[in-house]
Scaffold this active site. Structure first.
Site, PDB file in Angstrom:
ATOM      1  N   LYS A  79      20.058 -12.162 -54.000  1.00 30.56           N
ATOM      2  CA  LYS A  79      19.233 -11.952 -55.187  1.00 30.56           C
ATOM      3  C   LYS A  79      19.032 -10.455 -55.342  1.00 30.56           C
ATOM      4  CE  LYS A  79      16.852 -14.639 -58.091  1.00 30.56           C
ATOM      5  NZ  LYS A  79      17.132 -15.970 -58.611  1.00 30.56           N
ATOM      6  N   GLY A 179       6.706 -30.292 -69.382  1.00 31.09           N
ATOM      7  CA  GLY A 179       7.542 -29.186 -69.852  1.00 31.09           C
ATOM      8  C   GLY A 179       8.734 -29.700 -70.650  1.00 31.09           C
ATOM      9  N   GLY A 181      10.924 -27.696 -72.315  1.00 33.16           N
ATOM     10  CA  GLY A 181      11.677 -26.484 -72.617  1.00 33.16           C
ATOM     11  C   GLY A 181      13.173 -26.760 -72.598  1.00 33.16           C
ATOM     12  N   VAL A 183      15.399 -27.242 -70.224  1.00 36.41           N
ATOM     13  CA  VAL A 183      15.869 -28.356 -69.391  1.00 36.41           C
ATOM     14  C   VAL A 183      15.095 -29.637 -69.720  1.00 36.41           C
ATOM     15  CG1 VAL A 183      16.203 -29.202 -67.044  1.00 36.41           C
ATOM     16  CG2 VAL A 183      16.434 -26.772 -67.511  1.00 36.41           C
TER      17      VAL A 183
END
Ligand SMILES: NC(=O)c1ccc[n+]([C@@H]2O[C@H](COP(=O)([O-])OP(=O)(O)OC[C@H]3O[C@@H](n4cnc5c(N)ncnc54)[C@H](O)[C@@H]3O)[C@@H](O)[C@H]2O)c1
Length: 365
Positions: A79, A179, A181, A183
């Site tokens: 990362k 949620g 959103g 996905v």
């Protein structure tokens, strides 16, 4: 104290990147590259301190190692973070300078988009290095991963249903989706296509309205999502929503959703199991996005991506089997499966494989 910290977290390499002309302060963390190049997103965030930036990159890169390993990918975990404000500190020079540092790692780290970064920023990174995924589709990029993540979540759900109820009839059960959103909305669509009863909530009322109008979900309040009588709780918004306050309220028998870091603590993970709720470990369920982007390395192919998503079903099955075999909670079983794979695959590389010829030797006569 950095060596002490990375000894504890098990990191291989942590690179601090500085370019004063571009205003770049970035950290690249390669947690583990036993399985392959360390792939993980680049995050840009106005961290309060250097320590906060370091802690974030170490935590996130370690998470990528586990996600890739449990998903059967030939990737390690890495990362990167840029210490800066994405609303004011972005520039061409910043991302190109970052791209040059990525290039200097020679493929040990492959970058991608994460919080605070968009496809235009990646275009600049891509000018300086090939070790980028999530570039625009015109360059062979894989596009929006959300539909793949939703489809992968469905595979994880079917594996959980099989273990908990002995069938995979998604439509027979009810779902509380938190949620709607990128996905969550796709996941609701897939659930409704199977005829399932879906409760939905989101802090954005227009997304709730869309889920109701387009897919026939039933709207519930932000807090009510924990109290509805649903067979499955599906967190698709934030992390940490399975916690000491919400767990006693959940009536579900399965927790399966796309959000990252769903369990607030390990103790809560233990408690989930003790209450007879089957937890489908988040990083195995939501690996569809990583799988999709990983295909850019060899050349992206949508059909291959869909085939890969289906492996999530088998990965979850193995995790549940390990949990049963070792009598441990499923979140620990996922970690164990990842660690076992890294350990085993690392060892197959141990025997000396010979050399095609002795380089540089001059033979007389
Ligand atoms: N996009 C992917 O492919 C992908 C891959 C792996 C994991 N994930 C994880 O899945 C989750 C959803 O990702 P996304 O791409 O759909 O993000 P998104 O931002 O599009 O959707 C998140 C939704 O959650 C809503 N939300 C935020 N707080 C809420 C709350 N307290 N209660 C109810 N709703 C709330 C937001 O309004 C938003 O609509 C995130 O945790 C993300 O890290 C996404």
């Amino acid at each position: 104290m950095i060596f002490e910290t990375i000894a504890q977290t098990g990191h291989e390499e942590v690179v601090f990147c500085h370019n004063p002309h571009a205003g770049l302060k970035a950290i690249v963390a390669i947690h583990n590259s036993v399985l392959g190049p360390a792939l993980g997103g680049l995050r840009m965030w106005p961290y309060a301190t250097e320590q906060e930036a370091l802690d974030d990159v170490l935590r996130l890169s370690r998470g990528m190692t586990y996600k890739a390993a449990v998903s059967g990918l030939n990737l390690g975990g890495g990362k990167a973070v840029i210490w800066g404000d994405p609303n004011k500190d972005k520039s061409e020079a910043l991302f190109r300078a970052f791209g040059r540092f990525v290039n200097s790692l020679n493929g040990r780290y492959i970058t991608a988009e994460d919080v605070g970064i968009d496809v235009n920023d990646m275009e600049y990174v891509f000018r300086e290095t090939d070790y980028v995924t999530g570039v625009h589709q015109v360059h062979g990029g894989s596009g929006d991963p959300s539909p793949f993540t939703a489809y992968g979540t469905m595979q994880g759900l079917m594996a959980a249903l099989q273990v908990k109820h002995g069938h995979e009839e998604v439509g027979k059960l009810s779902y509380a989706v938190q949620g709607a959103g990128h996905v969550g909305m796709q996941f609701i669509k897939l659930l409704r296509e199977q005829g399932a009863k879906v409760f939905v909530t989101d802090i954005n009322p227009s997304l709730v309205q869309k889920a109701v109008a387009d897919y026939g979900a039933e709207a519930v309040g932000l807090e009510d999502i924990y109290d509805v009588d649903a067979d499955v709780y599906s967190p698709c918004a934030l992390g940490g929503t399975v916690n000491e306050h919400t767990l006693p309220r959940l009536k579900c028998k399965i927790i399966c959703g796309a959000a990252n870091n769903q369990l607030s603590t390990e103790a809560i993970g233990d408690e989930v199991g003790a209450r007879g709720i089957l937890y489908a470990p988040d990083y195995a369920v939501n690996a569809g996005g990583l799988m999709n982007v990983s295909l850019e390395i060899d050349g992206y192919n949508r059909e291959r991506a869909m085939r890969m998503m289906r492996t999530i079903y088998y990965n979850l099955g193995k995790i549940f089997m390990i949990a049963d075999r070792d009598n441990i909670p499923t979140y620990k079983a996922a970690d164990r499966m990842a660690e076992e794979r890294i350990d085993t695959m690392g060892k197959i590389k141990l025997p000396y494989m010979g050399q095609p010829r002795f380089l540089g030797r001059m033979r007389q006569g």
